[in-house]
Scaffold this motif. Structure first.
Motif, PDB file in Angstrom:
ATOM      1  N   SER A  72      12.205  44.784  43.305  1.00  0.00           N
ATOM      2  CA  SER A  72      11.081  45.211  44.132  1.00  0.00           C
ATOM      3  C   SER A  72      10.812  46.706  43.968  1.00  0.00           C
ATOM      4  N   VAL A  73      11.861  47.486  43.652  1.00  0.00           N
ATOM      5  CA  VAL A  73      11.682  48.924  43.440  1.00  0.00           C
ATOM      6  C   VAL A  73      10.843  49.167  42.188  1.00  0.00           C
ATOM      7  N   ILE A  74      11.120  48.403  41.126  1.00  0.00           N
ATOM      8  CA  ILE A  74      10.328  48.526  39.898  1.00  0.00           C
ATOM      9  C   ILE A  74       8.869  48.204  40.176  1.00  0.00           C
ATOM     10  N   GLN A  75       8.635  47.086  40.866  1.00  0.00           N
ATOM     11  CA  GLN A  75       7.261  46.679  41.171  1.00  0.00           C
ATOM     12  C   GLN A  75       6.540  47.728  42.015  1.00  0.00           C
ATOM     13  N   ARG A  76       7.193  48.199  43.058  1.00  0.00           N
ATOM     14  CA  ARG A  76       6.549  49.159  43.947  1.00  0.00           C
ATOM     15  C   ARG A  76       6.216  50.456  43.209  1.00  0.00           C
ATOM     16  N   TYR A  77       7.166  50.944  42.420  1.00  0.00           N
ATOM     17  CA  TYR A  77       6.949  52.194  41.689  1.00  0.00           C
ATOM     18  C   TYR A  77       5.779  52.041  40.713  1.00  0.00           C
ATOM     19  N   ALA A  78       5.757  50.928  39.978  1.00  0.00           N
ATOM     20  CA  ALA A  78       4.686  50.699  39.008  1.00  0.00           C
ATOM     21  C   ALA A  78       3.327  50.608  39.689  1.00  0.00           C
ATOM     22  N   GLU A  79       3.258  49.829  40.738  1.00  0.00           N
ATOM     23  CA  GLU A  79       1.970  49.614  41.393  1.00  0.00           C
ATOM     24  C   GLU A  79       1.487  50.858  42.129  1.00  0.00           C
ATOM     25  N   GLU A  80       2.408  51.646  42.665  1.00  0.00           N
ATOM     26  CA  GLU A  80       2.005  52.905  43.294  1.00  0.00           C
ATOM     27  C   GLU A  80       1.367  53.860  42.294  1.00  0.00           C
ATOM     28  N   HIS A  81       1.744  53.728  41.027  1.00  0.00           N
ATOM     29  CA  HIS A  81       1.164  54.585  39.980  1.00  0.00           C
ATOM     30  C   HIS A  81      -0.007  53.915  39.267  1.00  0.00           C
ATOM     31  N   GLY A  82      -0.426  52.736  39.752  1.00  0.00           N
ATOM     32  CA  GLY A  82      -1.639  52.110  39.242  1.00  0.00           C
ATOM     33  C   GLY A  82      -1.469  51.158  38.084  1.00  0.00           C
ATOM     34  N   TYR A  83      -0.264  50.667  37.835  1.00  0.00           N
ATOM     35  CA  TYR A  83      -0.024  49.791  36.688  1.00  0.00           C
ATOM     36  C   TYR A  83       0.310  48.359  37.121  1.00  0.00           C
ATOM     37  N   GLY A  84      -0.030  47.422  36.236  1.00  0.00           N
ATOM     38  CA  GLY A  84       0.265  46.025  36.475  1.00  0.00           C
ATOM     39  C   GLY A  84       1.640  45.650  35.962  1.00  0.00           C
ATOM     40  N   VAL A  85       2.338  44.773  36.684  1.00  0.00           N
ATOM     41  CA  VAL A  85       3.674  44.320  36.318  1.00  0.00           C
ATOM     42  C   VAL A  85       3.575  42.902  35.761  1.00  0.00           C
ATOM     43  N   VAL A  86       4.010  42.724  34.529  1.00  0.00           N
ATOM     44  CA  VAL A  86       3.957  41.415  33.882  1.00  0.00           C
ATOM     45  C   VAL A  86       4.904  40.453  34.595  1.00  0.00           C
ATOM     46  N   LEU A  89       5.000  46.955  31.662  1.00  0.00           N
ATOM     47  CA  LEU A  89       3.852  47.329  32.474  1.00  0.00           C
ATOM     48  C   LEU A  89       2.582  47.392  31.635  1.00  0.00           C
ATOM     49  N   SER A  90       1.476  47.147  32.295  1.00  0.00           N
ATOM     50  CA  SER A  90       0.170  47.156  31.653  1.00  0.00           C
ATOM     51  C   SER A  90      -0.746  48.150  32.344  1.00  0.00           C
ATOM     52  N   ALA A  91      -1.610  48.796  31.550  1.00  0.00           N
ATOM     53  CA  ALA A  91      -2.611  49.690  32.114  1.00  0.00           C
ATOM     54  C   ALA A  91      -3.771  48.923  32.718  1.00  0.00           C
ATOM     55  N   GLY A  92      -3.825  47.617  32.489  1.00  0.00           N
ATOM     56  CA  GLY A  92      -4.883  46.778  33.036  1.00  0.00           C
ATOM     57  C   GLY A  92      -4.314  45.597  33.789  1.00  0.00           C
ATOM     58  N   ASP A  93      -4.963  44.468  33.638  1.00  0.00           N
ATOM     59  CA  ASP A  93      -4.480  43.246  34.278  1.00  0.00           C
ATOM     60  C   ASP A  93      -3.167  42.825  33.631  1.00  0.00           C
ATOM     61  N   PRO A  94      -2.171  42.372  34.407  1.00  0.00           N
ATOM     62  CA  PRO A  94      -0.869  42.046  33.812  1.00  0.00           C
ATOM     63  C   PRO A  94      -0.778  40.683  33.141  1.00  0.00           C
ATOM     64  N   GLY A  95      -1.868  39.951  33.078  1.00  0.00           N
ATOM     65  CA  GLY A  95      -1.826  38.645  32.421  1.00  0.00           C
ATOM     66  C   GLY A  95      -1.634  38.762  30.920  1.00  0.00           C
ATOM     67  N   MET A 146      -1.466  41.632  25.852  1.00  0.00           N
ATOM     68  CA  MET A 146      -2.168  41.668  27.125  1.00  0.00           C
ATOM     69  C   MET A 146      -3.496  40.949  26.943  1.00  0.00           C
ATOM     70  N   ALA A 147      -3.765  39.997  27.809  1.00  0.00           N
ATOM     71  CA  ALA A 147      -4.942  39.151  27.649  1.00  0.00           C
ATOM     72  C   ALA A 147      -6.238  39.948  27.692  1.00  0.00           C
ATOM     73  N   ASP A 148      -6.241  41.056  28.443  1.00  0.00           N
ATOM     74  CA  ASP A 148      -7.460  41.864  28.533  1.00  0.00           C
ATOM     75  C   ASP A 148      -7.506  42.977  27.495  1.00  0.00           C
ATOM     76  N   GLY A 149      -6.509  43.030  26.597  1.00  0.00           N
ATOM     77  CA  GLY A 149      -6.484  44.046  25.547  1.00  0.00           C
ATOM     78  C   GLY A 149      -6.023  45.414  26.002  1.00  0.00           C
ATOM     79  N   SER A 150      -5.500  45.546  27.206  1.00  0.00           N
ATOM     80  CA  SER A 150      -5.079  46.843  27.710  1.00  0.00           C
ATOM     81  C   SER A 150      -3.771  47.285  27.071  1.00  0.00           C
ATOM     82  N   LEU A 151      -3.519  48.592  27.116  1.00  0.00           N
ATOM     83  CA  LEU A 151      -2.270  49.136  26.612  1.00  0.00           C
ATOM     84  C   LEU A 151      -1.104  48.705  27.499  1.00  0.00           C
ATOM     85  N   CYS A 152       0.092  48.641  26.904  1.00  0.00           N
ATOM     86  CA  CYS A 152       1.277  48.228  27.645  1.00  0.00           C
ATOM     87  C   CYS A 152       2.496  48.942  27.074  1.00  0.00           C
TER      88      CYS A 152
END
Length: 302
Positions: free
Chosen positions: A165-179, A221-227, A239-245
């Motif tokens: 949960s710490v990984i998820q929270r840190y990533a999402e607080e900085h605006g990134y998607g978690v695969v 982590l993804s810069a866009g949608d995590p799918g 990344m399905a949306d072509g975002s950087l990861c």
């Protein structure tokens, strides 16, 4: 090597390691890190990615190991080399060349003396446009520090969700998607052992971590949608949306007194390289990201 997410196992299925077995795994981890360093220093602009895989294969053999990836479920190469929007399991190719500005993830696994070492890093091939706020560099930094923020929580008796949960929270607080589809894993005599090590979860939930486990934490982590989706080669996850990861992987032994890094943070951490045989200075900008606990996790002596 990122593991496809499976159902959580019960603790009775876990395979804790003895101190002597962890000592062997430390050597396997050190060998993998040395190979990653060799790979990092060997990348050249215009080099086919398969040529780097050849170098890695030679280095594994030179150290008395055997590749963990090649032949695993039919995987055709010794390493995974994934670029930009490719998350994990990228197959090296004779037709694909390293180019300036690429984010290059290198994942290496090898068996040494009966145990597996498995680690990964993401590098930035410098294109002369870098700044401390470069979105590629920021993604790499947050991905790595999300893991390092969580690792001090790894102790016998805590729930996996207390860490993930710490990984998820840190990533999402900085605006990134978690695969969600791919997670870390325990490692030992096999590359993928139980339990799974997700990068998301809720405190107080998940299996209990026990002493003697060696866990591969590998935030993705993804810069866009995590799918994600898988290319026609049946392996390369994009990344399905072509975002950087970005993707990093540390091996961590669970001891009575807490976590011990078996892999080398100086090698696994984000780095910029010229692609001409020279590394750029690695800017220590941990303070740019709140609360990184990099210095709180001891490393095994090598």
């Amino acid at each position: 090597m990122g593991y496809f997410r499976a159902r959580d196992a019960q603790e009775k299925l876990f395979e804790p390691k003895t101190p002597s077995e962890i000592a062997v795994m430390r050597r396997a981890a050190a060998a993998v890190c040395a190979i990653l360093a060799r790979a990092r220093d060997s990348i050249r602009i215009g080099m086919p990615t398969a040529e780097l895989d050849d170098i890695i294969a030679i280095e594994i053999k030179r150290r008395g190991g055997t590749p963990a990836f090649k032949g695993y479920r039919g995987y055709p190469a010794v390493s995974c080399i994934s670029i930009d929007h490719e998350l994990v399991h990228g197959i090296p190719s004779r037709n694909r060349l390293f180019q300036p500005g690429q984010m290059v993830s290198i994942d290496v696994g090898m068996f040494l003396d009966g145990f597996c070492g498995d680690a990964a890093t993401t590098l930035l091939l410098d294109d002369g446009k870098w700044s401390i706020d470069d979105p590629r560099w920021r993604l790499m930094q947050v991905t790595y520090h999300a893991m390092m923020e969580a690792l001090p929580r790894v102790r016998p008796g805590v729930r996996m969700g207390d860490v993930s949960s710490v990984i998820q929270r840190y990533a999402e607080e900085h605006g990134y998607g978690v695969v969600r589809e791919y997670v870390g894993h325990a490692v030992g005599r096999q590359m993928h052992e139980k339990p799974d090590v997700p990068n998301f979860g809720n405190p107080g939930e998940g299996v209990r971590i026990i002493e003697g486990l060696v866990l591969c934490f590998e935030p993705m982590l993804s810069a866009g949608d995590p799918g994600t989706s898988v290319l026609k080669d049946g392996w390369t996850v994009v990344m399905a949306d072509g975002s950087l990861c970005a993707h990093y992987e540390h091996m961590v032994a669970v001891t009575e007194t807490g976590p011990v890094l078996l892999t080398d943070p100086e090698i696994i951490q984000p780095q910029r390289i010229y692609g001409t045989g020279t590394r750029r200075p690695n800017h220590n900008d941990r303070d740019h990201y709140r609360g990184s606990s990099l210095d709180d996790v001891p490393c095994q002596d090598r």
